[in-house]
Design an enzyme around this catalytic site. Structure first.
Site, PDB file in Angstrom:
ATOM      1  N   LYS A  95       0.814  -1.229   0.000  1.00  0.00           N
ATOM      2  CA  LYS A  95       0.000   0.000   0.000  1.00  0.00           C
ATOM      3  C   LYS A  95       0.844   1.274   0.000  1.00  0.00           C
ATOM      4  CE  LYS A  95      -4.339  -2.060   1.205  1.00  0.00           C
ATOM      5  NZ  LYS A  95      -5.310  -2.446   2.214  1.00  0.00           N
TER       6      LYS A  95
ATOM      7  N   ARG B 173      -3.191 -10.320   5.029  1.00  0.00           N
ATOM      8  CA  ARG B 173      -3.665 -10.348   3.624  1.00  0.00           C
ATOM      9  C   ARG B 173      -2.551  -9.795   2.730  1.00  0.00           C
ATOM     10  NH1 ARG B 173      -5.963  -7.071  -0.169  1.00  0.00           N
ATOM     11  NH2 ARG B 173      -7.694  -7.943  -1.358  1.00  0.00           N
TER      12      ARG B 173
HETATM   13  N1  HH2 Z   1      -7.341  -4.134   0.974  1.00  0.00           N
HETATM   14  C1  HH2 Z   1      -7.704  -4.178  -0.317  1.00  0.00           C
HETATM   15  C2  HH2 Z   1      -8.821  -4.944  -0.724  1.00  0.00           C
HETATM   16  N2  HH2 Z   1      -9.527  -5.650   0.164  1.00  0.00           N
HETATM   17  N3  HH2 Z   1      -9.882  -6.370   2.382  1.00  0.00           N
HETATM   18  C3  HH2 Z   1      -9.557  -6.334   3.670  1.00  0.00           C
HETATM   19  N4  HH2 Z   1     -10.262  -7.030   4.567  1.00  0.00           N
HETATM   20  N5  HH2 Z   1      -8.491  -5.590   4.138  1.00  0.00           N
HETATM   21  C4  HH2 Z   1      -7.724  -4.847   3.291  1.00  0.00           C
HETATM   22  O1  HH2 Z   1      -6.778  -4.171   3.757  1.00  0.00           O
HETATM   23  C5  HH2 Z   1      -8.054  -4.852   1.897  1.00  0.00           C
HETATM   24  C6  HH2 Z   1      -9.169  -5.639   1.468  1.00  0.00           C
HETATM   25  C7  HH2 Z   1      -6.916  -3.424  -1.338  1.00  0.00           C
HETATM   26  O2  HH2 Z   1      -5.923  -4.242  -1.918  1.00  0.00           O
HETATM   27  P1  HH2 Z   1      -6.077  -4.925  -3.353  1.00  0.00           P
HETATM   28  O3  HH2 Z   1      -7.203  -5.895  -3.347  1.00  0.00           O
HETATM   29  O4  HH2 Z   1      -4.788  -5.486  -3.798  1.00  0.00           O
HETATM   30  O5  HH2 Z   1      -6.370  -3.704  -4.316  1.00  0.00           O
HETATM   31  P2  HH2 Z   1      -7.650  -3.283  -5.133  1.00  0.00           P
HETATM   32  O6  HH2 Z   1      -8.700  -2.898  -4.143  1.00  0.00           O
HETATM   33  O7  HH2 Z   1      -7.175  -2.135  -5.977  1.00  0.00           O
HETATM   34  O8  HH2 Z   1      -8.086  -4.466  -5.946  1.00  0.00           O
END
Ligand code: HH2
Length: 274
Positions: free
Chosen positions: A204, A239
């Site tokens: 992040k 995660r």
């Molecule tokens: N962060 C993201 C998405 N889902 N869920 C939980 N529970 N906690 C988190 O910190 C979290 C999450 C963001 O990361 P990513 O899925 O890689 O990115 P994007 O939302 O752009 O797909």
């Protein structure tokens, strides 16, 4: 918990796993590297993102999700839509990861309650499109804890007991650098909520702010540090996009913790000569 984004626009890996063959290869790799949970999402929630219709999310998930279930890991569906969650549960998913903590869709918590499905309740200030505009808190840890306590109460009201809930401070969701650091440093203070704690610092922006690494896919070192520090303070589920390196880091950190436990003198009085 390994991340699979079946999206064209996720912040660190958008478009890489849209093709089913690439997605399944990534899922197989994460399982081989030690992921116990696969978190599969078809909608980016990066700052500035817009919602993806449930039908489109389902279409993106249709091939990959049932194949991931067959690999034997627990599949978590990363969505705020009860319709998408229902599709995923019917296909064998075992956890709902709802970054809106059941606020976006009034059917989400009742669905989880009916199916007896564990739910991740995450804190977010505002909505993805605007959440990084000007996030402010008086006491970020206390406010996040209070929010999560409120969502646990909403879950209980919907018939979902605390034992089925996982809480998440929502790293990067409506938070500046200092807020993310305070939440990671204070993650142990969420233990009083009585649920396992999940954190998702992987790749992040705050890591880029600290290290100067602009390319999100190259923020592995900072991701490992954030995860291990959170784990040391009681986070139970991490995660991440890079499962193998975290599994290695955790092996070393756990061995050090065990050595530390063995080294500690017995508690006062336990040796019988006080
Ligand atoms: N962060 C993201 C998405 N889902 N869920 C939980 N529970 N906690 C988190 O910190 C979290 C999450 C963001 O990361 P990513 O899925 O890689 O990115 P994007 O939302 O752009 O797909």
């Amino acid at each position: 918990m390994g991340v699979l984004n079946v999206t064209p626009d996720s912040f660190s890996d958008g478009g890489r796993f849209i093709a089913p063959d690439q997605a399944i290869a990534q899922v197989e790799r994460m399982v081989a590297e030690g992921a116990g949970i696969l978190d599969i999402g078809a909608e980016s929630t990066r700052p500035g993102s817009r919602a993806v219709a449930p039908a489109e999310q389902i279409q993106r998930l249709q091939t990959i999700l049932p194949r991931a279930v067959k690999l034997g890991a627990i599949v978590s569906i990363d969505t705020t839509s009860a319709e998408v969650a229902r599709f995923a549960l019917d296909a064998g998913a075992g956890i709902i990861n709802d970054v809106s903590a059941g606020r976006d869709d009034p059917d989400m918590l009742p669905l989880a309650a009916r199916r007896g499905t564990p739910v991740v309740l995450m804190h977010m200030l505002g909505r993805p499109r605007t959440m990084q505009a000007d996030p402010r808190y008086d006491d970020v840890l206390a406010e996040v804890r209070q929010f999560l306590a409120g969502r646990l109460a909403a879950a209980a009201q919907a018939g979902l007991p605390r034992g089925k809930c996982i809480v998440d401070p929502g790293i990067g969701f409506g938070k500046r650098l200092e807020h993310n650091l305070a939440l990671l440093a204070g993650v142990g203070k969420l233990a009083c909520l009585g649920c396992p704690i999940l954190v998702g610092p992987s790749r992040k922006r705050f890591i880029g702010e600290l290290t100067g690494v602009q390319d999100a896919s190259c923020r592995l070192g900072g991701t490992l540090a954030a995860c291990i520090e959170a784990w040391r303070r009681g986070a139970a589920i991490l995660r991440v996009h890079d499962v193998g390196p975290l599994a290695e880091a955790l092996k070393v950190a756990s061995a050090i913790r065990r050595a530390d436990d063995e080294r500690k003198p017995p508690a006062c009085g336990a040796a019988g000569h006080d």
